[in-house]
Design a protein around this motif. Structure first.
Motif, PDB file in Angstrom:
ATOM      1  N   THR A  32       0.831  -1.207   0.000  1.00 45.13           N
ATOM      2  CA  THR A  32       0.000   0.000   0.000  1.00 45.13           C
ATOM      3  C   THR A  32       0.864   1.255   0.000  1.00 45.13           C
ATOM      4  O   THR A  32       0.583   2.220  -0.725  1.00 45.13           O
ATOM      5  CB  THR A  32      -0.926   0.003   1.222  1.00 45.13           C
ATOM      6  OG1 THR A  32      -1.747  -1.167   1.204  1.00 45.13           O
ATOM      7  CG2 THR A  32      -1.818   1.235   1.221  1.00 45.13           C
ATOM      8  N   ALA A  33       1.900   1.255   0.824  1.00 52.90           N
ATOM      9  CA  ALA A  33       2.797   2.412   0.872  1.00 52.90           C
ATOM     10  C   ALA A  33       3.478   2.623  -0.476  1.00 52.90           C
ATOM     11  O   ALA A  33       3.620   3.767  -0.936  1.00 52.90           O
ATOM     12  CB  ALA A  33       3.836   2.220   1.971  1.00 52.90           C
ATOM     13  N   TRP A  34       3.887   1.544  -1.117  1.00 55.58           N
ATOM     14  CA  TRP A  34       4.541   1.642  -2.430  1.00 55.58           C
ATOM     15  C   TRP A  34       3.588   2.226  -3.464  1.00 55.58           C
ATOM     16  O   TRP A  34       3.985   3.098  -4.255  1.00 55.58           O
ATOM     17  CB  TRP A  34       5.043   0.271  -2.862  1.00 55.58           C
ATOM     18  CG  TRP A  34       5.574   0.246  -4.270  1.00 55.58           C
ATOM     19  CD1 TRP A  34       4.932  -0.201  -5.390  1.00 55.58           C
ATOM     20  CD2 TRP A  34       6.855   0.703  -4.701  1.00 55.58           C
ATOM     21  NE1 TRP A  34       5.732  -0.050  -6.494  1.00 55.58           N
ATOM     22  CE2 TRP A  34       6.925   0.502  -6.102  1.00 55.58           C
ATOM     23  CE3 TRP A  34       7.952   1.256  -4.036  1.00 55.58           C
ATOM     24  CZ2 TRP A  34       8.057   0.838  -6.840  1.00 55.58           C
ATOM     25  CZ3 TRP A  34       9.076   1.598  -4.788  1.00 55.58           C
ATOM     26  CH2 TRP A  34       9.116   1.383  -6.168  1.00 55.58           C
ATOM     27  N   ILE A  35       2.350   1.775  -3.475  1.00 55.13           N
ATOM     28  CA  ILE A  35       1.362   2.288  -4.439  1.00 55.13           C
ATOM     29  C   ILE A  35       1.105   3.775  -4.203  1.00 55.13           C
ATOM     30  O   ILE A  35       1.048   4.580  -5.152  1.00 55.13           O
ATOM     31  CB  ILE A  35       0.059   1.482  -4.332  1.00 55.13           C
ATOM     32  CG1 ILE A  35       0.283   0.039  -4.795  1.00 55.13           C
ATOM     33  CG2 ILE A  35      -1.058   2.134  -5.164  1.00 55.13           C
ATOM     34  CD1 ILE A  35      -0.910  -0.870  -4.582  1.00 55.13           C
ATOM     35  N   ALA A  36       0.943   4.166  -2.935  1.00 54.88           N
ATOM     36  CA  ALA A  36       0.687   5.566  -2.614  1.00 54.88           C
ATOM     37  C   ALA A  36       1.866   6.447  -3.007  1.00 54.88           C
ATOM     38  O   ALA A  36       1.685   7.527  -3.592  1.00 54.88           O
ATOM     39  CB  ALA A  36       0.378   5.715  -1.127  1.00 54.88           C
ATOM     40  N   ILE A  37       3.084   5.999  -2.707  1.00 55.86           N
ATOM     41  CA  ILE A  37       4.274   6.784  -3.050  1.00 55.86           C
ATOM     42  C   ILE A  37       4.430   6.894  -4.563  1.00 55.86           C
ATOM     43  O   ILE A  37       4.778   7.967  -5.096  1.00 55.86           O
ATOM     44  CB  ILE A  37       5.519   6.159  -2.407  1.00 55.86           C
ATOM     45  CG1 ILE A  37       5.445   6.290  -0.885  1.00 55.86           C
ATOM     46  CG2 ILE A  37       6.790   6.814  -2.930  1.00 55.86           C
ATOM     47  CD1 ILE A  37       6.541   5.539  -0.146  1.00 55.86           C
ATOM     48  N   SER A  38       4.156   5.799  -5.282  1.00 59.49           N
ATOM     49  CA  SER A  38       4.253   5.825  -6.745  1.00 59.49           C
ATOM     50  C   SER A  38       3.274   6.833  -7.342  1.00 59.49           C
ATOM     51  O   SER A  38       3.613   7.563  -8.284  1.00 59.49           O
ATOM     52  CB  SER A  38       3.982   4.430  -7.317  1.00 59.49           C
ATOM     53  OG  SER A  38       4.919   3.494  -6.845  1.00 59.49           O
ATOM     54  N   ARG A  39       2.074   6.881  -6.783  1.00 64.10           N
ATOM     55  CA  ARG A  39       1.086   7.847  -7.279  1.00 64.10           C
ATOM     56  C   ARG A  39       1.520   9.274  -6.961  1.00 64.10           C
ATOM     57  O   ARG A  39       1.360  10.177  -7.785  1.00 64.10           O
ATOM     58  CB  ARG A  39      -0.279   7.552  -6.647  1.00 64.10           C
ATOM     59  CG  ARG A  39      -1.381   8.505  -7.082  1.00 64.10           C
ATOM     60  CD  ARG A  39      -1.544   8.534  -8.577  1.00 64.10           C
ATOM     61  NE  ARG A  39      -2.651   9.395  -8.981  1.00 64.10           N
ATOM     62  CZ  ARG A  39      -2.858   9.812 -10.236  1.00 64.10           C
ATOM     63  NH1 ARG A  39      -2.020   9.422 -11.200  1.00 64.10           N
ATOM     64  NH2 ARG A  39      -3.880  10.587 -10.523  1.00 64.10           N
ATOM     65  N   LEU A  40       2.078   9.490  -5.786  1.00 70.05           N
ATOM     66  CA  LEU A  40       2.559  10.825  -5.425  1.00 70.05           C
ATOM     67  C   LEU A  40       3.684  11.272  -6.354  1.00 70.05           C
ATOM     68  O   LEU A  40       3.762  12.457  -6.713  1.00 70.05           O
ATOM     69  CB  LEU A  40       3.036  10.837  -3.974  1.00 70.05           C
ATOM     70  CG  LEU A  40       1.928  10.786  -2.906  1.00 70.05           C
ATOM     71  CD1 LEU A  40       2.547  10.640  -1.517  1.00 70.05           C
ATOM     72  CD2 LEU A  40       1.063  12.036  -2.970  1.00 70.05           C
ATOM     73  N   VAL A  41       4.547  10.358  -6.745  1.00 65.07           N
ATOM     74  CA  VAL A  41       5.618  10.688  -7.680  1.00 65.07           C
ATOM     75  C   VAL A  41       5.031  11.154  -9.013  1.00 65.07           C
ATOM     76  O   VAL A  41       5.576  12.055  -9.670  1.00 65.07           O
ATOM     77  CB  VAL A  41       6.553   9.477  -7.886  1.00 65.07           C
ATOM     78  CG1 VAL A  41       7.523   9.721  -9.024  1.00 65.07           C
ATOM     79  CG2 VAL A  41       7.311   9.181  -6.600  1.00 65.07           C
ATOM     80  N   GLU A  42       3.890  10.573  -9.404  1.00 64.77           N
ATOM     81  CA  GLU A  42       3.238  10.970 -10.654  1.00 64.77           C
ATOM     82  C   GLU A  42       2.605  12.353 -10.579  1.00 64.77           C
ATOM     83  O   GLU A  42       2.668  13.128 -11.536  1.00 64.77           O
ATOM     84  CB  GLU A  42       2.149   9.953 -11.039  1.00 64.77           C
ATOM     85  CG  GLU A  42       2.654   8.639 -11.578  1.00 64.77           C
ATOM     86  CD  GLU A  42       1.516   7.731 -11.989  1.00 64.77           C
ATOM     87  OE1 GLU A  42       1.728   6.874 -12.874  1.00 64.77           O
ATOM     88  OE2 GLU A  42       0.407   7.861 -11.444  1.00 64.77           O
TER      89      GLU A  42
END
Length: 205
Positions: A32-42
């Motif tokens: 979940t943390a990885w998905i959230a961080i990946s979206r924030l990077v976008e």
């Protein structure tokens, strides 16, 4: 003279199941943390931001026919690239993964804590009941605020790419968290009743 009752102990196989649940929860938190961080990077740069936009059977064409011929389709969702989101849209795009990610992680942590208590033989206790109610509150908060920010993001994206000439969906939500909240409410009520019955039974000893 007060009498302390020993908590019941689970069978070793059941304890293993609880500890396995905790391990799976740890993996889920990382994912979940990885998905959230990946979206924030976008979305954080605020340039060419991809936004998943829902539609209601919007007619379109796709080259899926013979030799790439166009075929008419009904689009239910599509990714729209927003070159430069407005300030409110950018805020919603950043806030959504943070709120949703934190609520999911919070709910998983509470689930792991409940599994830990059960593995130690603590079932119908006030602490476990509170954990379940807190889990319900966390999921509800994440669902409500996540829906608000998602709607802001979608409407902002459509307004940006159409220059305010396209009337799309004004509100959309994922109803899965709603049913999760109902399930947690039922489990919480069951634990509350079990806690009361256990106290009554202890009083008869």
């Amino acid at each position: 003279m007060s009498q302390t009752t020993n908590p019941f102990r689970l069978r070793p196989s059941d304890q293993v199941g609880m500890f396995l649940t905790i391990a799976i929860a740890a993996v889920a938190i990382g994912t979940t943390a990885w998905i959230a961080i990946s979206r924030l990077v976008e979305v954080l740069p605020g340039r060419d931001v991809p936004v998943l936009v829902p539609f209601i059977g919007e007619p379109s064409t796709l080259p899926i026919g013979p030799d790439g011929a166009s075929v008419e389709v009904a689009v239910e969702q599509a990714v729209v690239t927003v070159p430069s989101p407005a300030i409110a849209t950018q805020f919603a795009l950043v806030a959504e993964p943070i709120v949703v990610g934190c609520s999911i992680i919070g709910a998983i942590v509470l689930l792991a804590l409940l599994a830990w208590n059960l593995a130690r033989g603590r079932a119908f206790t006030r602490a476990n009941t509170r954990i379940i109610w807190w889990g319900s509150a966390v999921v509800t908060g994440g669902w409500v605020f996540g829906t608000v920010f998602q709607t802001m993001s979608v409407n902002g994206a459509l307004s940006a790419v159409s220059e305010y000439t396209y009337d799309g969906i004004m509100f959309s939500t994922n109803w899965a968290p709603f049913f999760a909240v109902l399930t947690l409410a039922v489990i919480g009520a069951a634990f509350q009743i079990g806690e009361r019955l256990q106290h009554e039974a202890e009083g008869l000893v």
